[in-house]
Design an enzyme around this catalytic site. Structure first.
Site, PDB file in Angstrom:
ATOM      1  CE  LYS A   5      10.496   5.165 -10.478  1.00 25.08           C
ATOM      2  NZ  LYS A   5      10.501   4.617 -11.822  1.00 25.08           N
TER       3      LYS A   5
ATOM      4  CE  LYS B  59       3.139   6.740 -16.097  1.00 28.13           C
ATOM      5  NZ  LYS B  59       4.395   6.578 -16.493  1.00 28.13           N
TER       6      LYS B  59
ATOM      7  CE  LYS C 250       9.008  -1.148 -13.998  1.00 25.68           C
ATOM      8  NZ  LYS C 250       8.659  -0.445 -15.212  1.00 25.68           N
TER       9      LYS C 250
END
Ligand code: TYM
Length: 335
Positions: free
Chosen positions: A202, A205, A120
């Site tokens: 992966k 969303k 991230k």
């Protein structure tokens, strides 16, 4: 004190989901489908992790709206508030309080090793905030507050469960038994549903390419189209293999939703082409999501009902959370 659970002897299952968007098929297969299934066997607590979602910048109005939308979606997916406790994380302030305490028992080095933090940080290089770094500790607080036995999650959260156990262990060794050590509950198949556009990453969303993920509210034609476009390989043979991430992902999706073994899916589509297989997976996904979508459209209109559920849920959750935090404060000397 009387337990808030009707059958206190049952083990405790707890999990959460961030309200950063409408859930994906990955969230559904990796986590929520299991949340629904275990409700009779365990005492379950499920919550919307709205404090976790502050690690990225949100539109405040949209975050409020999405939080309630996610409550409606969980109900539509079969979370039954007669059996399980459903609540919003920020409504139980003990989560943030325990998180602070546990941060003081977590090392910089161990948080630096978290793969999700590293990923991230690379994706949001302009906003690597302290909340993102401490994210796993808030998650540990969520889990340890309720003395959870199991945590139903997708494979991406496994490392966070491991650090939770490490923190709990360290605290227990210093102050005596305080926290139960939780175990991950990851599905054998479907613990990591991959992007349809890039089957080596992966399904998420927050993917900028909307063809990569299926939102549980996507209409049938959109779902079918996304599956038709799903990236596969050029071999034209349907079987599960590490070398065929696209087809293997579709096989996994089909197998988990049809509740049949991978082998049976291979058998069923042995003589079929990719086009036919992709269509069959798309149709099964659309069929699975349809009843969820229609329940959601009814539930999401009734905001007062949703708020009422969350209030009752947080009242029940608070009883357990307060008890754990009190014992922690007592042990560490917080007056
Ligand atoms: P979140 O909101 O990213 O995802 C919610 C759940 O969905 C699973 N998941 C997937 N499973 C399979 N394939 C995928 N592509 C996929 N994408 C997501 C996740 O593993 C997760 O189980 N940190 C958590 C929220 C959280 C939490 C907790 C979970 C906060 N506190 C305490 C358990 C216990 C998260 O970001 O989930």
């Amino acid at each position: 004190m009387k337990s808030i659970f009707n059958e206190p002897e049952k083990q405790i299952m707890l999990s959460g989901i961030q309200p950063t968007g409408i859930f994906t098929l990955g969230n559904y297969i990796g986590a929520i489908k299991n949340w629904r299934k275990v409700q009779d066997k365990y005492n379950c607590l499920y919550f919307i992790a709205n404090l976790h979602s502050l690690t990225v910048r949100n539109d405040p109005q949209k975050l409020k709206q999405l939080t309630l939308d996610c409550v409606a979606l969980l109900l539509a997916c079969g979370i039954d508030v007669e059996k399980s406790i459903l609540f919003i994380q920020s409504h139980v302030p003990e989560h943030a309080e325990l998180s602070w305490v546990l941060q003081c028992y977590t090392q910089f080095g161990e948080l630096s090793r978290m793969t999700q933090f590293k990923d991230k940080s690379l994706k949001n290089a302009d906003n690597v905030n302290a909340g993102l770094f401490g994210y796993p500790v808030l998650m540990a607080a969520d889990i340890l507050l309720y003395q959870s036995d199991f945590v139903p999650i997708g494979a991406d959260q496994k490392q966070h469960l491991e650090i939770t156990r490490d923190i709990a262990n360290r605290f227990n060794q210093l102050y005596g038994p305080t926290f139960k050590l939780p175990n991950p509950y990851i599905p054998k198949s479907g613990g990591r549903v991959m992007s349809l556009a890039d089957p080596t990453s992966k399904m998420s969303k927050s993917d900028k390419n909307s063809n990569g993920f299926i939102s549980v509210l996507d209409p049938t034609d959109v779902i079918i189209n996304k599956f038709k476009k799903a990236v596969t390989d050029s071999e034209s043979k349907i079987y599960f293999s590490d070398k065929k991430p696209g087809i293997s992902n579709l096989i996994t999706i089909y197998s988990t939703l049809a509740e049949i073994e991978i082998k049976e899916v291979e058998e069923k589509f042995r003589d079929k082409g990719y086009g036919e297989f992709k269509l069959a997976v798309g149709e099964l996904v659309a069929e699975t999501l349809k009843p969820i979508q229609s329940k959601y459209s009814q539930l999401s209109k009734n905001k007062n009902y949703l708020k009422d559920i969350c209030e009752k849920g947080s009242q029940k959750a608070s009883v357990i959370a307060k008890k754990t935090l009190k014992s922690v404060y007592e042990k560490i000397g917080i007056l």
